[in-house]
Structure formats: C-alpha cells, structure tokens
Design a protein around this motif. Structure first.
Motif, PDB file in Angstrom:
ATOM      1  N   ALA A 158       0.837  -1.205   0.000  1.00  0.00           N
ATOM      2  CA  ALA A 158       0.000   0.000   0.000  1.00  0.00           C
ATOM      3  C   ALA A 158       0.868   1.249   0.000  1.00  0.00           C
ATOM      4  O   ALA A 158       1.983   1.252   0.524  1.00  0.00           O
ATOM      5  CB  ALA A 158      -0.908  -0.002   1.235  1.00  0.00           C
ATOM      6  N   ASP A 159       0.356   2.329  -0.603  1.00  0.00           N
ATOM      7  CA  ASP A 159       1.052   3.612  -0.575  1.00  0.00           C
ATOM      8  C   ASP A 159       1.181   4.121   0.861  1.00  0.00           C
ATOM      9  O   ASP A 159       2.173   4.730   1.235  1.00  0.00           O
ATOM     10  CB  ASP A 159       0.309   4.657  -1.405  1.00  0.00           C
ATOM     11  CG  ASP A 159       0.354   4.350  -2.889  1.00  0.00           C
ATOM     12  OD1 ASP A 159       1.319   3.687  -3.331  1.00  0.00           O
ATOM     13  OD2 ASP A 159      -0.569   4.775  -3.601  1.00  0.00           O
ATOM     14  N   ILE A 208      -6.706  12.861   3.279  1.00  0.00           N
ATOM     15  CA  ILE A 208      -5.777  11.924   3.911  1.00  0.00           C
ATOM     16  C   ILE A 208      -4.649  11.584   2.939  1.00  0.00           C
ATOM     17  O   ILE A 208      -3.477  11.619   3.298  1.00  0.00           O
ATOM     18  CB  ILE A 208      -6.509  10.638   4.356  1.00  0.00           C
ATOM     19  CG1 ILE A 208      -7.461  10.963   5.516  1.00  0.00           C
ATOM     20  CG2 ILE A 208      -5.502   9.575   4.777  1.00  0.00           C
ATOM     21  CD1 ILE A 208      -8.362   9.800   5.882  1.00  0.00           C
ATOM     22  N   HIS A 209      -5.010  11.274   1.703  1.00  0.00           N
ATOM     23  CA  HIS A 209      -4.006  10.893   0.714  1.00  0.00           C
ATOM     24  C   HIS A 209      -3.013  12.030   0.473  1.00  0.00           C
ATOM     25  O   HIS A 209      -1.800  11.808   0.440  1.00  0.00           O
ATOM     26  CB  HIS A 209      -4.682  10.493  -0.596  1.00  0.00           C
ATOM     27  CG  HIS A 209      -3.712  10.164  -1.680  1.00  0.00           C
ATOM     28  ND1 HIS A 209      -3.006   8.987  -1.688  1.00  0.00           N
ATOM     29  CD2 HIS A 209      -3.302  10.870  -2.755  1.00  0.00           C
ATOM     30  CE1 HIS A 209      -2.202   8.971  -2.738  1.00  0.00           C
ATOM     31  NE2 HIS A 209      -2.378  10.109  -3.407  1.00  0.00           N
ATOM     32  N   LYS A 265     -15.404   7.679   4.509  1.00  0.00           N
ATOM     33  CA  LYS A 265     -14.849   7.042   3.319  1.00  0.00           C
ATOM     34  C   LYS A 265     -15.185   7.796   2.038  1.00  0.00           C
ATOM     35  O   LYS A 265     -14.882   7.351   0.955  1.00  0.00           O
ATOM     36  CB  LYS A 265     -15.305   5.586   3.224  1.00  0.00           C
ATOM     37  CG  LYS A 265     -16.801   5.387   3.152  1.00  0.00           C
ATOM     38  CD  LYS A 265     -17.116   3.913   3.170  1.00  0.00           C
ATOM     39  CE  LYS A 265     -18.610   3.689   3.300  1.00  0.00           C
ATOM     40  NZ  LYS A 265     -18.932   2.298   3.365  1.00  0.00           N
ATOM     41  N   ASP A 266     -15.778   8.981   2.170  1.00  0.00           N
ATOM     42  CA  ASP A 266     -16.081   9.807   1.011  1.00  0.00           C
ATOM     43  C   ASP A 266     -14.796  10.197   0.295  1.00  0.00           C
ATOM     44  O   ASP A 266     -13.759  10.402   0.909  1.00  0.00           O
ATOM     45  CB  ASP A 266     -16.835  11.067   1.455  1.00  0.00           C
ATOM     46  CG  ASP A 266     -17.287  11.887   0.282  1.00  0.00           C
ATOM     47  OD1 ASP A 266     -16.479  12.698  -0.198  1.00  0.00           O
ATOM     48  OD2 ASP A 266     -18.421  11.705  -0.169  1.00  0.00           O
ATOM     49  N   GLY A 267     -14.861  10.328  -0.987  1.00  0.00           N
ATOM     50  CA  GLY A 267     -13.689  10.630  -1.796  1.00  0.00           C
ATOM     51  C   GLY A 267     -12.947  11.887  -1.369  1.00  0.00           C
ATOM     52  O   GLY A 267     -11.726  11.913  -1.370  1.00  0.00           O
ATOM     53  N   THR A 299      -6.098   0.188   3.808  1.00  0.00           N
ATOM     54  CA  THR A 299      -5.360   0.729   2.679  1.00  0.00           C
ATOM     55  C   THR A 299      -6.122   1.938   2.125  1.00  0.00           C
ATOM     56  O   THR A 299      -7.293   2.143   2.449  1.00  0.00           O
ATOM     57  CB  THR A 299      -5.180  -0.340   1.578  1.00  0.00           C
ATOM     58  OG1 THR A 299      -6.473  -0.798   1.158  1.00  0.00           O
ATOM     59  CG2 THR A 299      -4.358  -1.508   2.078  1.00  0.00           C
ATOM     60  N   PRO A 300      -5.465   2.751   1.289  1.00  0.00           N
ATOM     61  CA  PRO A 300      -6.125   3.932   0.723  1.00  0.00           C
ATOM     62  C   PRO A 300      -7.466   3.576   0.073  1.00  0.00           C
ATOM     63  O   PRO A 300      -7.593   2.548  -0.589  1.00  0.00           O
ATOM     64  CB  PRO A 300      -5.119   4.430  -0.320  1.00  0.00           C
ATOM     65  CG  PRO A 300      -3.796   3.964   0.189  1.00  0.00           C
ATOM     66  CD  PRO A 300      -4.075   2.639   0.830  1.00  0.00           C
ATOM     67  N   GLY A 301      -8.437   4.469   0.292  1.00  0.00           N
ATOM     68  CA  GLY A 301      -9.748   4.254  -0.297  1.00  0.00           C
ATOM     69  C   GLY A 301     -10.516   3.108   0.327  1.00  0.00           C
ATOM     70  O   GLY A 301     -11.522   2.671  -0.215  1.00  0.00           O
TER      71      GLY A 301
END
Length: 177
Positions: A14-15, A169-170, A161-163, A40-42
């Motif tokens: 994971a990134d 976070i990303h 968990k919304d984009g 993990t991301p997303g």
C-alpha cells in the motif's frame, strides 16, 4: 495466523496504511490492547486484528514488517496512546507515522490562525479568556476532534470514506517527506 500474513503482504504494497488501535486505557499501566484496525487507501482493504486471539508470533510478524518500518507510512488521528500501548505493551516502535491531528494544528497558521485566534480556540473549550491571558501559552494549542477538523477543512458532513475526505488523507500522507 495465515490471515495476518496475508494482511501483512497487502499492507506492505500500500502507498500508506490507516491505523487505529482500540482497547482499555491504552498507553496506561493496566491498559490492554484488544483490536488493531489497518486499512489501505480508499478502504480497498480493511483488516481488524483481534490481538487477544492472534498468536504472538503473528503479531510480531505484522509489527516487524509493517509497523516498525518507515514504509508504508502509517496515518493516524491522535496516535499518542496507540503508540504508547504498542511501544510499552509490545515493544513495537512505530516508524513512518503521520498523525493528522498534528497536521491539523500545523495547518492552522496556513489557514490564517494567529495567536489571538489560537487563544480563542483554547478559551472556547472551558477556560475564560481573562484567565488565559494571565498564562504563558506560547506554543500551546487546543486539539480538535476529527469531526471538528474535518469541518474546519471544509469536509464536514461527509462520511469518512467519502472521496474528498480520502483525498485529504491521501494528500497529507503523500506530501510529507
């Protein structure tokens, strides 16, 4: 045992990894870790590790491969007690951590918060401003809850968990050296 190894392999690729711990009085004498949440991301993969049921050697494998290395970066919100519990309870020294609560504090000056606004933030919690002005508070900051920080950053009301929130976070995880 095999599930923890699978989780470890996924997390290593994971990134970055989202991390949260749950338990009784984490980081305190007599405290007990019961659950480690890793994602993990997303939210592509989410792992719930039942610390009380997983064999110690499997936990150590996860700690040694993922948590005690710089990569992947571990992203937390207010990870103070999580870190203390992992360190003192399991000799697991977290590395490569980005605590978004600290990012929130650091972002305040970038968003225009000066010393007077910082004092007002402290006063709004429970302290009268008249008493605050008597104290030496340089460098003292009030902590936000995750919901309050999301609201201040303009993502309030969105599910975690919304984009847009995941993008916040990303971006934080990706832009910290």
């Amino acid at each position: 045992d095999e599930d923890v190894k699978t989780a470890t392999d996924v997390l290593l690729n994971a990134d970055y990894v989202l991390l949260d711990c749950e338990g009784r009085d984490l980081g305190n004498v007599g405290g007990a870790l019961s659950l480690i949440q890793l994602g993990t991301p997303g939210a592509e993969h989410i792992f719930l590790i039942d610390v009380l049921a997983v064999p110690h050697h499997s936990l150590q494998h996860l700690f040694n491969k993922v948590l005690t290395r710089e990569k992947p970066r571990k992203v937390l919100w207010d990870g103070r007690m999580d870190d203390a519990e992992l360190f003192f309870g399991y000799s697991c020294a977290l590395k490569g951590v980005l605590d978004l609560q600290l990012v929130d504090i650091l972002s305040r000056s970038l968003r225009g918060e000066d010393n007077e606004k910082r004092r007002l933030r402290l006063a709004r919690s429970t302290f009268p401003m008249k008493e605050l002005r008597k104290l030496q508070l340089e460098g003292v900051h009030g902590l936000n809850s995750m919901d309050s920080a999301a609201h201040e950053h303009g993502v309030a009301g969105m599910p975690l968990k919304d984009g847009a929130y995941q993008m916040l976070i990303h971006n934080c995880a990706a832009n910290v050296p």
